[in-house]
Design a protein around this motif. Structure first.
Motif, mmCIF file in Angstrom:
data_model
loop_
_atom_site.group_PDB
_atom_site.id
_atom_site.type_symbol
_atom_site.label_atom_id
_atom_site.label_comp_id
_atom_site.label_asym_id
_atom_site.label_seq_id
_atom_site.Cartn_x
_atom_site.Cartn_y
_atom_site.Cartn_z
ATOM 1 N N ALA A 140 0.897 -1.293 0.042
ATOM 2 C CA ALA A 140 -0.163 -0.022 0.055
ATOM 3 C C ALA A 140 0.951 1.171 0.015
ATOM 4 O O ALA A 140 1.906 1.408 0.812
ATOM 5 C CB ALA A 140 -1.035 0.109 1.305
ATOM 6 N N VAL A 141 0.797 1.971 -0.800
ATOM 7 C CA VAL A 141 1.563 3.451 -0.734
ATOM 8 C C VAL A 141 0.663 4.448 -0.361
ATOM 9 O O VAL A 141 -0.505 4.812 -0.790
ATOM 10 C CB VAL A 141 1.842 3.778 -2.564
ATOM 11 C CG1 VAL A 141 2.611 4.823 -2.582
ATOM 12 C CG2 VAL A 141 2.512 2.708 -3.133
ATOM 13 N N MET A 142 1.196 5.141 0.784
ATOM 14 C CA MET A 142 0.514 6.181 1.381
ATOM 15 C C MET A 142 1.186 7.628 0.739
ATOM 16 O O MET A 142 2.109 7.962 0.697
ATOM 17 C CB MET A 142 0.428 6.022 2.912
ATOM 18 C CG MET A 142 -0.180 4.895 3.338
ATOM 19 S SD MET A 142 -0.567 5.089 5.267
ATOM 20 C CE MET A 142 -1.525 6.252 5.484
ATOM 21 N N TYR A 143 0.205 8.585 0.923
ATOM 22 C CA TYR A 143 0.429 9.849 0.799
ATOM 23 C C TYR A 143 -0.447 10.642 1.386
ATOM 24 O O TYR A 143 -1.739 10.557 1.307
ATOM 25 C CB TYR A 143 0.498 10.316 -0.801
ATOM 26 C CG TYR A 143 0.987 11.525 -1.023
ATOM 27 C CD1 TYR A 143 2.147 11.852 -1.173
ATOM 28 C CD2 TYR A 143 -0.043 12.737 -1.499
ATOM 29 C CE1 TYR A 143 2.675 13.081 -1.517
ATOM 30 C CE2 TYR A 143 0.362 13.695 -1.667
ATOM 31 C CZ TYR A 143 1.713 14.122 -1.830
ATOM 32 O OH TYR A 143 2.255 15.503 -2.061
ATOM 33 N N ALA A 144 -0.037 11.702 2.374
ATOM 34 C CA ALA A 144 -0.846 12.773 2.989
ATOM 35 C C ALA A 144 -1.983 11.946 3.715
ATOM 36 O O ALA A 144 -3.033 12.537 3.662
ATOM 37 C CB ALA A 144 -1.232 13.795 2.060
ATOM 38 N N GLY A 145 -1.449 10.995 4.422
ATOM 39 C CA GLY A 145 -2.420 10.266 5.377
ATOM 40 C C GLY A 145 -3.464 9.423 4.755
ATOM 41 O O GLY A 145 -4.178 8.731 5.236
#
Lengths: 349, 320, 326
Positions: A227-232
């Motif tokens: 899973a790639v996360m960005y800004a929460g």
């Protein structure tokens, strides 16, 4: 497909600070099956670590608000009272951290710290617990384990400390191990040893593994799902090989294009993602990545994309139709310009 | 470790020697009344004063006086004679020691227990009303001068002049060997008055370090293991935060054993502090020397004990 | 080939371990750098890689004369830096500047960015007029991609990547000929790393800089450097042109380092690889003879008996009794 061991649904974590409410995790959903491995990858401030800590209630305080659900073996970790959650910590779900030196208590012997972990969940005579602790140190590859029980953490090398942390985490045979940047503080040859150890233990003990990291290489070597996360938020989720061969989200493209590689043409320029992540206090309207995205359209600055299934087993959160995104990557992977890719992404007007 | 202690003990001797030389020089250089005249009394003839001056080697040079003094200590265990009391200094000092130990040790136990308890509770319930109240009180406690607090305590609770006569007042000291109950009764006010400032300081110190320690990674590990919060705080948090307290405690107790001057004077307790005070008033050189040496001994000794205990508390510290 | 800009010969740094309170006697030494030699040509980028305790940062600090070498020669443009003092040393320092790892702790938090960047100018008495100096500082800020109007801000108002740009601006203010970058991107997020790496490459091209680039990340070094020196426990294990080193490592340690790097490139993941056992030994008590023999898969009797010399074999120079063939 078996039932999930842990199912996180719409988890949000916000902190009340002097500057305002920081939305560190903003509606994240994922699940993991027994014995599976999931990599959560993101840069600093993406919410990857806060999410992991929240599962064990380690972010609970008067200033923290947690919403959503995290169903683990039939009960919800988010709404669970402190005492029940304590019974899950270290027993159902164990956790290891980035810096093994600061994560071990400097004043207690390594063996005593493991024995404490064993005894807190099941009353065990000291002698039995000690034998078990030695067995655990042996399992994680520490030579002469019985003697090393009496060492203090500062007498261990960096790699051995992380092995000791892992041994402690294994002491109650957890069904899930959350490893938060487990190798970031280690040298590269030691990192390889630890990653291999984690992989071996997962297979041998049928223990699910969530590995939280900023390093795409670490994810590639240890995780089945990523899973790639960005800004929460999670912006893309896929099986590991799919993610690296056909990434779908412009942020993932940016990450992959910005890291130097060990193979392939050497002088290819690195293509950094311009700008920096948005403030978590006042999130921009629309897609949080739009300001840094080369393919963003007017719509992207207005409508907030949701994480949606695209192909089998894959999800991404982007307003651009996924067929067009799929078509754009091969050229980008080969070092193509964003201008060319933009034509593919925008499609015939 | 044994070698380390041996070396430190050697240093103790060197330091004590240096301290006494310095005191001697200060006494010799600074203007004061003629000690021989003081000793001789008000109606002494010049001849008598001369005799005394000769008897105590006061007519000799600084170097000679020093060598007489140290010869006495080393060869005969003789710390000289008090001019004023006409008694051996050693005997005087030892007779006063129990009173000072009573004051210092009793107060130390009181401030350690209360300071640590308040510090832990305030740190754990940070920002609560209880925390704010105790920390404000602690600030008052640190700021209040001991002699003022002593007089207030006497005025309120002493059994002779107090508004609510509860405990023994000024001058009620009895040795514990003679009447334990009277001893306890006389000690309560001095203990409390002496302990207030220390307890306040210790609680603030412990609160600060404990709050810092509770943010450490290993506390997160302890919680992630599933330990009850009480164990996390006591076994993992306080265990680390207590080291600076132990250091401060050793040094403070050591300093007080050399004489709790203000409290002994306010409560008229015959301890080392009063003895030193009187000795200075009367320029009683050998007595001053005796009390200074005793104080130096306690301070240096406390430092050594603190260092040794520290190595025991923090396994990362090892002395060679 | 012309004279190298920098020639390091048999550089040694031992940090003494002492015992005793009054009379300190030396009971041993941490052999941080133990006989290191290399050349750097004008305009070249040389990489120094290795794990904790290999001596790469100590080497860097000696080259910048932040610490004095125990012995050895550092010839910069033909002049031995090790012997320089006072005025001459100050002049030499103008030519050699450093960029540090941690952009958070290497900038004084109480100083404005403008004054941090102009400090080297002030120290060396350049552009004494305020206006000229300020103009130069703003040029520098613009050059490294910072908004020149932010001249009066404090370091904490900048992000990690921007702070590292400030560090770079300070380092190039005196137009040095040699830039020593000690782990300049290790503390930064991946997408920001690329910005700083590109900036360094651009500056090198524009200013003709020679760079010594120190890092533990082999992919970053591969991207940045023309030649790479691999260090292990205070010694150079192998030094080779970039392509050779990554394609045909000669030293077993180089091979093991490369094998250990986790990589997101499809096809590289999941490969069989030889993992190094154990940890790096202490530099206070390094193994005798070949320092790598305790962890080496190819070691035999000679490796623990005789120290291997750095020998040239077609392009690569490796210190190994059993160098790997290409």
């Amino acid at each position: 497909m078996s039932a999930p061991l842990l199912q996180v649904e719409n988890l949000s974590v916000s902190f009340n600070t002097e500057d305002g409410v920081v939305k560190a995790v903003d509606g994240v959903s994922w699940s993991i099956e027994p014995g599976q491995s999931l990599g959560i990858v993101g840069e600093s401030g993406s919410g990857k670590t806060v999410g992991g800590l929240t599962l064990l209630g380690l972010t609970r305080s008067r200033r923290t608000t947690v919403t959503g659900r995290a169903m683990f073996e039939g009960s919800d970790l988010v709404s669970m009272d402190d005492e029940s959650l304590r019974a899950v910590r270290g027993k159902g779900i164990a956790m290891i951290f980035q810096d093994p030196l600061s994560s071990l208590h400097p004043f207690y012997r390594v063996g005593d710290q493991i024995i404490e972990a064993i005894q807190v969940h099941s009353p065990t005579p000291k002698k039995v617990a000690r034998a078990r602790a030695a067995e655990l140190l042996g399992l994680v590859g520490i030579p002469d384990p019985s003697a090393r029980l009496d060492s203090y953490p500062h007498e261990f090398s960096g790699g051995m400390r992380q092995r000791a942390m892992i041994a402690m985490a294994l002491s109650n045979e957890p069904r899930l191990l959350i490893a938060d940047e487990p190798t970031t503080a280690l040298d590269v040859t030691v990192q390889a040893q630890i990653l291999e150890l984690l992989d071996r233990l997962r297979r041998e003990l049928q223990m699910a593994l969530v590995i939280i990291t900023h390093d795409l290489g670490v994810v590639a070597e240890t995780a089945e799902q990523v899973a790639v996360m960005y800004a929460g938020r999670i912006v893309e989720q896929a099986p590991v090989n799919e993610l690296f061969s056909h990434p779908m989200h412009p942020y993932t493209w940016g990450l992959l294009r910005s890291i130097p590689k060990l193979t392939g043409p050497r002088n290819a320029a690195l293509l950094p993602i311009p700008g920096r992540p948005p403030s978590l206090i006042s999130r921009p309207t629309g897609c949080a990545f739009a300001q840094r995205c080369a393919y963003a359209e007017d719509e992207c600055r207005v409508t907030d994309p949701v994480l949606a299934a695209t192909a089998q087993g894959r999800q991404s959160a982007c307003l651009i139709p996924h067929e067009r995104r799929m078509a754009a990557w091969p050229a980008l992977a080969a070092g193509g310009t964003e201008a060319d890719a933009r034509k593919v992404v925008r499609g015939p007007k | 470790m044994a070698r380390y202690i041996a070396r430190r003990l050697l240093w103790t001797v060197v330091l004590m020697f240096a301290v006494s030389v310095v005191t001697f020089i200060i006494f010799y250089v600074l203007p004061s009344a003629d000690p021989a005249a003081l000793r001789a009394g008000r109606h002494a003839s010049p001849q008598q004063i001369e005799e005394i001056r000769h008897k105590y080697h006061l007519d000799k040079s600084l170097l000679d006086q020093l060598s007489f003094y140290f010869k006495g200590i080393l060869l005969h265990g003789d710390f000289g004679i008090s001019y004023v009391n006409d008694q051996p200094v050693a005997k005087l000092v030892f007779s006063r020691l129990p009173a000072t130990i009573s004051v210092a040790v009793g107060a130390a136990v009181l401030w350690l227990l209360s300071g640590v308890a308040i510090g832990i509770i305030s740190a754990v319930r940070r920002h609560s009303k209880l925390d704010r109240a105790t920390m404000s009180l602690a600030l008052v406690g640190i700021s209040a001068p001991v002699y003022w607090l002593g007089l207030v305590a006497l005025y309120l609770f002493a059994d002779d002049i107090g508004l609510i006569p509860l405990f023994g007042g000024s001058g009620s000291y009895q040795p514990i060997t003679e009447d334990p109950l009277a001893w306890l009764n006389s000690m309560i006010l001095p203990w409390v008055v002496l302990a207030v400032a220390f307890a306040a300081f210790y609680s603030r110190l412990l609160r600060g370090t404990l709050i810092e320690v509770m943010g450490e990674d290993y506390i997160r590990t302890a919680r992630a293991k599933g330990l009850p919060e009480r164990t996390v705080v006591m076994r993992h948090g306080v265990r680390s935060a207590i080291t600076p307290i132990v250091t401060a405690f050793g040094l403070d107790l050591g300093a007080l054993l050399g004489g709790a001057v203000l409290v002994e004077i306010v409560f008229n307790i015959p301890g080392i502090g009063r003895l030193a005070y009187d000795a200075i008033l009367h320029s009683d050189l050998f007595l001053i020397q005796g009390t200074v040496l005793l104080a130096a001994f306690f301070v240096i000794g406390a430092n050594l004990v603190v260092d040794v205990v520290y190595a025991y508390l923090d396994p990362r510290v090892r002395y060679e | 080939m012309s004279e190298p800009l920098l020639r390091v010969t048999d550089l040694v740094k031992h940090f003494p371990i002492t015992r005793g309170v009054v009379l300190q006697r030396q009971v041993g030494a941490v052999r941080a750098v133990d006989g290191v030699s290399f050349d750097v040509a004008q305009g070249e980028t040389l990489g120094l890689v290795g794990e904790t305790g290999c001596g790469k940062s100590t080497t860097a600090r000696m080259l910048a004369r932040l610490i004095d070498p125990t012995s050895g020669k550092i010839e910069f443009d033909g002049e031995d830096l090790a012997g320089l003092k006072g005025r001459a040393l100050k002049d030499a320092r103008r030519q050699i500047q450093m960029v540090f790892q941690d952009p958070y702790s290497s900038l004084n938090p109480r100083k404005r960015v403008g004054s941090i960047i102009e400090e080297p100018l002030r120290i060396h008495g350049l552009l004494s007029e305020g206006d000229a100096r300020r103009k130069r500082v703003q040029e520098l800020m613009d050059r490294v991609g910072l908004n020149p109007e932010h001249y009066n801000r404090f370091p904490h108002e900048f992000s990690g990547g921007q702070r590292q740009r400030i560090g770079v601006a300070r380092a190039i203010a005196l137009e040095p000929r040699l830039l020593i970058a000690d782990e300049p991107v290790s503390a930064l997020d991946v997408s920001i790393q690329a910005q700083i790496l590109n900036l360094l490459k651009d500056l090198q091209k524009d200013m003709g800089l020679t760079i010594i680039f120190i890092a533990h990340d082999l992919s970053v070094v591969r991207h940045m450097c023309d030649r790479v020196a691999v260090m292990y426990l205070g010694k150079i294990a192998e030094i080779a042109p970039n392509e050779d080193l990554y394609a045909h490592p000669r030293h077993p340690y180089t091979e093991a380092l490369l094998a250990a790097v986790p990589s997101p490139e499809p096809g590289r993941a999941g490969r069989a690889r030889a993992l190094l056992g154990g940890d790096v030994p202490s530099p206070a008590n390094p193994p005798a003879a070949c320092r790598f023999h305790t962890r080496c898969a190819y070691a035999d009797a000679i490796c623990s008996a005789e120290e291997p010399l750095l020998l040239q074999r077609d392009g690569s120079v490796a210190a190994c009794h059993h160098p790997l063939s290409g």
